[in-house]
Motif scaffolding. Structure first.
Motif, mmCIF file in Angstrom:
data_model
loop_
_atom_site.group_PDB
_atom_site.id
_atom_site.type_symbol
_atom_site.label_atom_id
_atom_site.label_comp_id
_atom_site.label_asym_id
_atom_site.label_seq_id
_atom_site.Cartn_x
_atom_site.Cartn_y
_atom_site.Cartn_z
ATOM 1 N N LEU A 4 0.831 -1.204 0.000
ATOM 2 C CA LEU A 4 0.000 0.000 0.000
ATOM 3 C C LEU A 4 0.870 1.260 0.000
ATOM 4 O O LEU A 4 0.570 2.231 -0.699
ATOM 5 N N THR A 5 1.970 1.257 0.753
ATOM 6 C CA THR A 5 2.877 2.391 0.802
ATOM 7 C C THR A 5 3.547 2.606 -0.552
ATOM 8 O O THR A 5 3.729 3.733 -0.989
ATOM 9 N N ARG A 6 3.902 1.520 -1.234
ATOM 10 C CA ARG A 6 4.528 1.630 -2.548
ATOM 11 C C ARG A 6 3.571 2.225 -3.579
ATOM 12 O O ARG A 6 3.997 2.899 -4.503
ATOM 13 N N ILE A 7 2.316 2.005 -3.439
ATOM 14 C CA ILE A 7 1.334 2.528 -4.391
ATOM 15 C C ILE A 7 0.975 3.983 -4.044
ATOM 16 O O ILE A 7 0.905 4.836 -4.924
ATOM 17 N N LEU A 8 0.764 4.240 -2.751
ATOM 18 C CA LEU A 8 0.329 5.573 -2.340
ATOM 19 C C LEU A 8 1.439 6.626 -2.389
ATOM 20 O O LEU A 8 1.169 7.801 -2.671
ATOM 21 N N SER A 9 2.669 6.263 -2.108
ATOM 22 C CA SER A 9 3.762 7.238 -2.070
ATOM 23 C C SER A 9 3.946 7.950 -3.412
ATOM 24 O O SER A 9 4.002 9.190 -3.449
ATOM 25 N N LEU A 11 1.799 8.314 -5.770
ATOM 26 C CA LEU A 11 0.587 9.094 -6.025
ATOM 27 C C LEU A 11 0.579 10.386 -5.209
ATOM 28 O O LEU A 11 0.253 11.461 -5.734
ATOM 29 N N LEU A 12 0.941 10.326 -3.951
ATOM 30 C CA LEU A 12 0.990 11.515 -3.108
ATOM 31 C C LEU A 12 2.048 12.497 -3.600
ATOM 32 O O LEU A 12 1.827 13.719 -3.614
ATOM 33 N N ILE A 13 3.202 11.979 -4.020
ATOM 34 C CA ILE A 13 4.255 12.853 -4.547
ATOM 35 C C ILE A 13 3.760 13.560 -5.808
ATOM 36 O O ILE A 13 3.952 14.765 -5.989
ATOM 37 N N ALA A 14 3.103 12.815 -6.686
ATOM 38 C CA ALA A 14 2.584 13.405 -7.925
ATOM 39 C C ALA A 14 1.539 14.472 -7.623
ATOM 40 O O ALA A 14 1.534 15.551 -8.237
ATOM 41 N N PHE A 15 0.640 14.197 -6.685
ATOM 42 C CA PHE A 15 -0.386 15.188 -6.335
ATOM 43 C C PHE A 15 0.218 16.438 -5.704
ATOM 44 O O PHE A 15 -0.217 17.563 -5.970
ATOM 45 N N LEU A 16 1.231 16.285 -4.871
ATOM 46 C CA LEU A 16 1.884 17.434 -4.250
ATOM 47 C C LEU A 16 2.612 18.276 -5.296
ATOM 48 O O LEU A 16 2.572 19.511 -5.248
#
Length: 132
Positions: A4-9, A11-16
């Motif tokens: 889950l961390t590998r998928i969300l990290s 995505l969060l970086i891209a959104f930021l």
């Protein structure tokens, strides 16, 4: 959890990163809703201040008396000042700055002459030879 961390990290970086990029204002359909620049706002404030200064001068009693003596209705003057364009208000305010404050050039020259004459008679200056 690690999956889950590998998928969300990422995505969060891209959104930021995408969220921190500047966004240009979209063009508006009507010209009245365009953005106002700082320069335009300052010019509008200056024109408003010039218009107020003109109205203050025209509201003085001595000016009102002179207008009536010239056969001009003060209400007509107020209406005409309200109808002036921004450029005309700026020109009128500039002309008010250049006008002498309560005296003409002849009056100023006469005052300087009298001051020099009095100081010459008292012996403080030596400008006029006929005072000796």
């Amino acid at each position: 959890m690690k999956k889950l961390t590998r998928i969300l990290s990422p995505l969060l970086i891209a959104f930021l990163v995408l969220g921190s990029l500047p966004v240009a204002a979209a063009p508006q359909a009507s010209p009245a809703s365009n953005l106002v620049s700082t320069q335009d706002a300052l010019q509008a404030d200056q024109v408003s201040a010039d218009r107020e200064r003109i109205n203050e001068i025209l509201a003085r009693q001595d000016v009102q008396d002179q207008l009536v003596a010239q056969g001009v209705d003060p209400a007509d003057v107020e209406a005409r000042v309200a109808a002036l364009s921004d450029e005309e208000v700026r020109q009128m305010a500039d002309q008010l700055e250049e006008l002498p404050a309560g005296a003409s050039v002849v009056g100023v020259l006469f005052a300087v002459f009298v001051i020099l004459l009095v100081t010459d008679i008292l012996g403080l200056t030596n400008v006029f030879p006929f005072t000796r």
